[in-house]
Design a protein around this motif. Structure first.
Motif, short mmCIF file in Angstrom:
data_model
loop_
_atom_site.label_atom_id
_atom_site.label_comp_id
_atom_site.label_asym_id
_atom_site.label_seq_id
_atom_site.Cartn_x
_atom_site.Cartn_y
_atom_site.Cartn_z
N ARG A 23 15.28 20.88 50.03
CA ARG A 23 16.31 21.36 50.95
C ARG A 23 17.39 22.14 50.20
O ARG A 23 17.78 23.23 50.62
CB ARG A 23 16.92 20.17 51.69
CG ARG A 23 18.07 20.52 52.61
CD ARG A 23 18.59 19.27 53.31
NE ARG A 23 19.65 19.58 54.25
CZ ARG A 23 20.12 18.73 55.15
NH1 ARG A 23 19.61 17.52 55.22
NH2 ARG A 23 21.05 19.10 55.98
N ARG B 280 12.64 26.66 55.11
CA ARG B 280 13.82 25.79 55.21
C ARG B 280 13.80 24.99 56.51
O ARG B 280 14.09 23.77 56.53
CB ARG B 280 15.07 26.65 55.12
CG ARG B 280 16.37 25.87 55.06
CD ARG B 280 17.53 26.83 54.89
NE ARG B 280 18.81 26.16 55.05
CZ ARG B 280 19.99 26.81 55.13
NH1 ARG B 280 20.01 28.13 55.03
NH2 ARG B 280 21.11 26.14 55.29
N THR C 87 11.30 22.12 56.30
CA THR C 87 11.81 21.01 55.50
C THR C 87 12.82 20.19 56.29
O THR C 87 12.78 18.95 56.28
CB THR C 87 12.45 21.53 54.21
OG1 THR C 87 11.49 22.28 53.47
CG2 THR C 87 12.99 20.39 53.35
N LEU C 88 13.71 20.86 57.01
CA LEU C 88 14.71 20.15 57.81
C LEU C 88 14.05 19.32 58.90
O LEU C 88 14.48 18.19 59.19
CB LEU C 88 15.69 21.16 58.43
CG LEU C 88 16.64 21.87 57.44
CD1 LEU C 88 17.31 23.06 58.11
CD2 LEU C 88 17.69 20.89 56.92
#
Length: 892
Positions: A52, A78, A81-82
Motif C-alpha cells: 500500500r 493500488r 490492494t486497498l
C-alpha cells in the motif's frame, strides 16, 4: 518473474528501487516505475501493508512526472490492494479517477483489470452478486479481446470464488480447473498453487475431505516455498476449517491462530476475523463456551460496524451454539433467529438451514414441539441439495422431533438417514485416525438410533446387534489396512528424532535449574510440533477411503455358529442414559437394557481406580493397611459384579468361558476380578476379552494350524523397574527348549523386525499411555521408544503377545469406541492373543505373575486358561487384586 519466481522478483524490485533512488538526480518517472514494481512484488508475496505504501509513493511520482497514463495503471494496482485490505472508502474514491484516465488513453487492458478489482471490492463487502457481475463483465471484455494470460487466469479464480458464495459449485470448479490448466501449461507454479488451494476449498465444501486435504497440503508446500504470505495464511485458515470439519479442534485452533497472526501482520483485517471465527469455533468444540462467547462478541462489533451481513449471520449462529452449551436457551434462540433473518434476506441456503436446525434444537429443549416442527418444515424439500453435514444436522433434528412426538417409525427413519450421512461423510476422510475423530463427533446418530430401538417392543435382537457393532471399533478395524504404505522412511527418521527429544526432555525435567526448565519448555513445544508432523504424515501416506462403511449383517447368527457350547459372548454398549447388553451363545441370543445408569458404573469405577492408585503408591511403604485396602477394593468389585455381570449370568445358560466385548469407559472395568460374594469371577469362569464381535468372527473363520516361528523375549531397561531384565531372562529360560531370541535394550526397529516373524512374543518394559495423543503411547525399550504409531505398520503372525508393562492394555475409546491402544495395535496387526494390563502394575508381583503364566501356557497352550491359572496362583502370595487381577487376555 512475479508468476514463476516471486522471491526472485522481490529481490529484483529491491535492486531496481535502490538503483532509481541512488542516482545523483533521480527522475520521477523512473521512481514511479520502481515503486510500482516494488508494490507489485510485495502484493505477490503477500505483504499488503508495505505494498500500500509503495503504491502511494508510485502514484505521487507519476503525478510529479506528469504521466497520467502510468498514474491510471498504478491506481488499478493500488485499488486492488486497498480492496484486499478492506479499505473500501479510499478505494471507492480512486475508482472513478482511474476509470476516467484509462478510458481517455483507450487502455482496455487495464480497464479489464480495474473491473477485476471492483469485483474484489464487492466481494470483500459480501456483495457477492455485484462481484459476480463485475467479474463477468471483465471476462466479457477479455473474451472480446482474445486475452488469455495470467491476468485472465487470476480473473477465473476470482470469478470462481464469487460463484462459490452464490452456491454455483460446478461453475466455480470449472473456473478453478481452467486456471490450473493455464498455470501448468505456462509453468506458473504460483498460479497452479492458487488454483489447487481453491479447488481444495471446493472439495471441502463438497465434503470430499480426502481430496481437499491432498490439494491443500500440496498448495501449502508450494506457497511456502514461493514465499506467498497472504496465500499461505489463507491456506492455513482453510486447513484449520478442514480440521474443524473432521473433529480436530485443537489442531484447528492452532492453524487458525497462525493464519490470524499472518493476516494481522499485513493489516488484512477481514481475513484476520475469519481466522478468529475459526478459533472461536474450535473453543466451542473444546467445550470452552465462555471463551468462545467472549471472542465472538468482539467479532460481532467488527462486522456490525462494517454492515457485513453474512459474517454477522455466522457470528449469531456460533453464539447460539455457545449459549446452548452454556444453558442459556432464550439468548440462544434470539441469536439463531437473527441469523435466520439475515440468511433469508441474502438467500444463504446452507446458513439458513443451520440456523433452522439450531432453532429446532432450542425448541426441542424447551419442549415446544409445534414450533420445532414449523422451523424444520421448509428444509424437508431442500435437504437433498444441502451439503452432507447440513443433511446430517437436519435428519438428527427431524428424528428427535419425531421421537418427542411419539412418531416412532418417522424417528427411526430419520435416524437411519442420519446414519447414512455419517457413513457418507466418513468415507471421504483420509486416514484411520482422522476418520476416528470425525466418527467420535457424529456417532450420536448411531447412539440415538440404538437408544430408541431398545424402547420399541418387537425390535429384532439380530438387527440391534448389527447396529451396535457398526457403531464401535471403526479405527481398530482399519488399523491393518492403514499399514499398507509405500514410504515409511521419512516417518521412521522423524520418530527417531522424536524419541531422542523425549529422552532429552526427561533429562531436563530431572534438573531443577532455571536453564533446564527453559530447555524443557522449549523441548515440549518442539515435541508437540514433531508429533503433529508425524501424525499428519501418517494420514497423508495412508490417504485412502474408509472400507468399513460397508456394514456387516447377521453377525449374531454367525457368532452363534462359531462359539463353542461352553462359551457365552457378552457385548456391552453404552449410550448417554443406558447400558445395553447382548448375549450370544450356541443356544440363544438376546439383548437387554441393564437397570443401571452409566453414571453409576462410572462413579464406582473411578472410586476403584483411585483405590488402586493409592494402593500402588503404598506398596512397600508400610503406612497403609493392605487388608483394609483390599476390603475397600472388594466393595467396588462386588458392586461392579452385581450391576454388570450378575444380571446376565442369572438368565444365561451355564458356561465355562465368558467372551466380553466392552464399550466406552467399560474397557477399564477389571471384569476378571469382579466379586460374586466371596468368589471372584476368575474362580468360576475363564475370561477372554475381544475388541469387537466382528474381529472374533473374522479371526475364527480364518483360523488355521498352529503358527511357526521362534519365541522372542524383549527387555527394555528402566530405572523405575529393576525387575525388567531379570524377568525377561527367566521367561527366556522357561522357553529354553524352543528357539528363543532374547533382546536386551534393542533398538525399536530391531525389536519390530523380530516380533514380526515370532510365534510367541514377550515384552518387558516401562509403558506409558498418552490419553491426549494415543499414537504416541510408548513402550520404553532401552535402545529407544517404541510408539503406537510405529506398530501401525506391523504384520505379526504371533500366536501370543505378552506385554509386561504399565498401561499396555489401556485404550482411548472415545464416543465411537475407536480403540487406540498398544495392545489393540498388536491384535490388528495379526496377533491372535494378547496379554496386557490396562492399569499401572507392580514390579515384583508382575514378575511372579509372568513366571506362573508362561509355565502354565507352556503346558496347556491356552492363554486364557494360563492367565486364569496365574491369577489363582499369584493371589496366594499377593492377595490384593492390584497384584494378581489386572492382567487380562484379549483375542479370539
Amino acid at each position: 518473474m512475479l508468476q514463476s519466481d516471486p522471491k526472485q522478483a522481490d529481490r529484483l524490485s529491491i535492486a531496481l528501487l535502490r538503483a532509481a533512488s541512488d542516482s545523483a538526480n533521480p527522475r520521477a518517472d523512473i521512481l514511479a516505475i520502481a515503486y510500482r514494481t516494488r508494490a507489485e512484488a510485495l502484493v505477490y508475496t503477500g505483504r499488503f501493508k508495505s505494498a500500500r505504501r509503495a503504491y502511494e509513493r508510485a502514484s505521487q511520482m507519476a503525478e510529479v512526472a506528469g504521466d497520467s497514463h502510468m498514474l491510471g495503471q498504478i491506481l488499478v494496482g493500488r485499488i486492488g490492494t486497498l480492496m484486499v485490505m478492506g479499505d473500501h472508502r479510499v478505494g471507492d474514491i480512486l475508482i472513478p479517477q482511474a476509470s476516467a484516465i484509462l478510458r481517455a488513453h483507450g487502455d482496455d487492458d487495464y480497464l479489464r483489470r480495474l473491473y477485476i478489482n471492483i469485483g474484489s471490492g464487492h466481494y470483500h463487502r459480501e456483495r457477492y452478486q455485484d462481484a459476480y457481475d463485475a467479474y463477468a463483465e471483465a471476462i466479457r471484455l477479455m473474451d472480446a479481446a482474445g486475452q488469455r494470460d495470467h491476468i485472465w487466469a487470476s480473473l477465473m479464480m476470482n470469478h470462481g470464488i464469487a460463484c462459490t458464495q452464490l452456491s454455483l459449485i460446478e461453475e466455480a470448479t470449472e473456473c478453478f480447473r481452467r486456471a490450473e490448466d493455464y498455470g501448468r501449461a505456462s509453468k506458473r507454479e504460483l498460479l497452479v498453487a492458487q488454483a489447487q488451494f481453491n479447488l481444495g476449498a471446493m472439495e471441502a465444501l463438497r465434503g470430499d475431505y480426502r481430496s481437499a486435504l491432498r490439494l491443500l497440503v500440496n498448495a501449502e508446500a508450494t506457497l511456502s516455498r514461493l514465499g506467498a504470505r497472504d496465500l499461505l495464511a489463507a491456506c492455513c485458515l482453510e486447513l484449520a476449517q478442514l480440521h474443524l470439519e473432521i473433529g480436530m479442534p485443537a489442531e484447528a485452533r492452532e492453524l487458525a491462530g497462525r493464519a490470524e497472526s499472518s493476516f494481522l501482520g499485513e493489516e488484512m483485517l477481514l481475513d484476520a476475523q475469519l481466522a478468529r471465527l475459526a478459533q472461536a469455533m474450535s473453543l466451542l468444540k473444546l467445550k470452552r463456551p465462555d471463551e468462545a462467547i467472549e471472542l465472538l462478541t468482539e467479532m460481532e462489533g467488527f462486522y456490525r460496524a462494517r454492515d457485513l451481513g453474512a459474517s454477522l449471520a455466522r457470528i449469531h449462529l456460533e453464539l447460539a451454539a455457545a449459549l446452548i452449551a452454556r444453558g442459556d436457551l432464550p439468548a440462544a434462540e434470539d441469536r439463531a433467529g437473527k441469523s435466520l433473518r439475515i440468511a433469508r434476506q441474502q438467500r444463504f441456503q446452507v446458513l439458513g438451514a443451520s440456523a433452522r436446525c439450531v432453532l429446532a434444537e432450542v425448541a426441542l429443549a424447551r419442549n415446544e414441539l409445534p414450533r420445532a416442527r414449523r422451523v424444520l418444515r421448509p428444509l424437508k424439500a431442500a435437504v437433498a441439495r444441502l451439503p452432507v453435514q447440513a443433511r446430517l444436522d437436519y435428519w438428527m433434528a427431524a428424528a428427535r422431533l419425531a421421537k418427542a412426538e411419539g412418531r416412532w417409525p418417522d424417528a427411526i427413519g430419520g435416524y437411519s438417514r442420519a446414519v447414512d450421512c455419517v457413513e457418507a461423510k466418513r468415507s471421504l476422510i483420509p486416514g484411520f485416525e482422522l476418520r476416528a475423530r470425525s466418527f467420535d463427533r457424529d456417532v450420536f446418530a448411531y447412539l440415538e438410533k440404538i437408544d430408541i430401538l431398545t424402547e420399541i417392543p418387537g425390535t429384532r435382537a439380530d438387527s440391534l446387534f448389527d447396529l451396535m457393532e457398526s457403531a464401535r471399533g471403526r479405527a481398530f478395524r482399519e488399523l491393518p489396512g492403514s499399514a499398507a504404505v509405500s514410504d515409511r522412511e521419512r516417518l521412521r527418521k522423524e520418530r527417531a528424532k522424536l524419541a531422542s527429544m523425549v529422552r532429552r526432555l526427561e533429562t531436563s525435567e530431572m534438573s531443577p535449574t532455571p536453564t533446564s526448565r527453559r530447555n524443557a519448555d522449549r523441548l515440549r513445544r518442539r515435541i508437540r510440533v514433531l508429533e503433529r508432523q508425524i501424525s499428519t504424515g501418517l494420514a497423508e501416506i495412508e490417504a485412502r477411503p474408509s472400507t468399513t462403511a460397508r456394514r456387516k449383517t447377521h453377525m449374531a447368527s454367525k457368532l452363534a455358529g462359531l462359539l463353542d457350547a461352553h462359551e457365552l459372548l457378552i457385548e456391552y454398549f453404552v449410550t448417554e442414559n443406558k447400558i445395553i447388553v447382548a448375549n450370544v451363545s450356541t443356544r440363544a441370543r438376546s439383548i437387554r437394557v441393564l437397570g443401571t445408569h452409566p453414571s453409576t458404573i462410572r462413579e464406582i469405577l473411578e472410586r476403584l481406580q483411585l483405590q488402586l492408585t493409592a494402593f500402588a503408591a503404598s506398596v512397600g511403604a508400610g503406612y497403609l493397611e493392605p487388608d483394609l485396602m483390599r476390603s475397600q477394593a472388594d466393595v467396588c468389585l462386588r458392586r461392579l459384579y452385581e450391576l454388570l455381570i450378575g444380571p446376565i449370568l442369572e438368565v444365561s445358560p451355564p458356561c465355562a468361558r465368558l467372551i466380553i466385548v466392552p464399550h466406552g469407559f467399560l474397557h477399564a472395568v477389571p471384569f476378571e476380578c469382579t466379586l460374586d460374594g466371596d468368589l471372584y469371577l476368575n474362580d468360576s469362569h475363564e475370561v477372554l476379552r475381544c475388541p469387537t464381535a466382528e474381529f472374533l468372527i473374522e479371526r475364527r473363520s480364518t483360523s488355521g494350524s498352529a503358527r511357526e516361528g521362534q519365541v522372542v523375549v524383549v527387555a527394555g531397561s528402566h530405572e523405575s523397574s529393576p525387575m525388567i531384565e531379570p524377568e525377561a531372562r527367566r521367561i527366556a529360560a522357561i522357553w529354553a527348549s524352543h528357539a528363543v531370541q532374547l533382546m536386551i535394550d534393542p533398538e525399536p526397529d530391531q525389536a519390530l523386525m523380530a516380533v514380526a516373524s515370532a510365534r510367541l512374543v514377550h515384552i518387558s518394559a516401562h509403558g506409558s499411555f498418552r490419553a491426549d495423543n494415543p499414537l504416541f503411547s510408548t513402550l520404553h525399550l532401552g535402545g529407544g521408544k517404541m510408539f503406537l504409531a510405529d506398530l501401525l505398520g506391523l504384520r505379526s503372525s504371533a500366536e501370543l503377545v505378552v506385554l509386561s508393562a504399565c498401561s499396555s492394555g489401556e485404550v482411548l475409546s472415545g464416543p465411537g469406541d475407536s480403540l487406540f491402544g498398544v495392545a489393540h495395535a498388536f491384535l490388528a496387526g495379526g496377533s491372535r492373543h494378547l496379554v496386557a494390563a490396562p492399569h499401572r502394575i507392580h514390579d515384583r508381583s508382575t514378575a511372579d505373575w509372568m513366571d506362573r503364566f508362561h509355565l502354565s501356557y507352556r503346558e496347556c497352550g491356552n492363554p486364557v486358561a494360563a492367565a486364569r491359572d496365574a491369577r489363582r496362583a499369584c493371589r496366594k502370595e499377593w492377595p490384593h487384586p492390584f497384584h494378581w487381577g489386572l492382567f487380562c487376555c484379549l483375542g479370539t
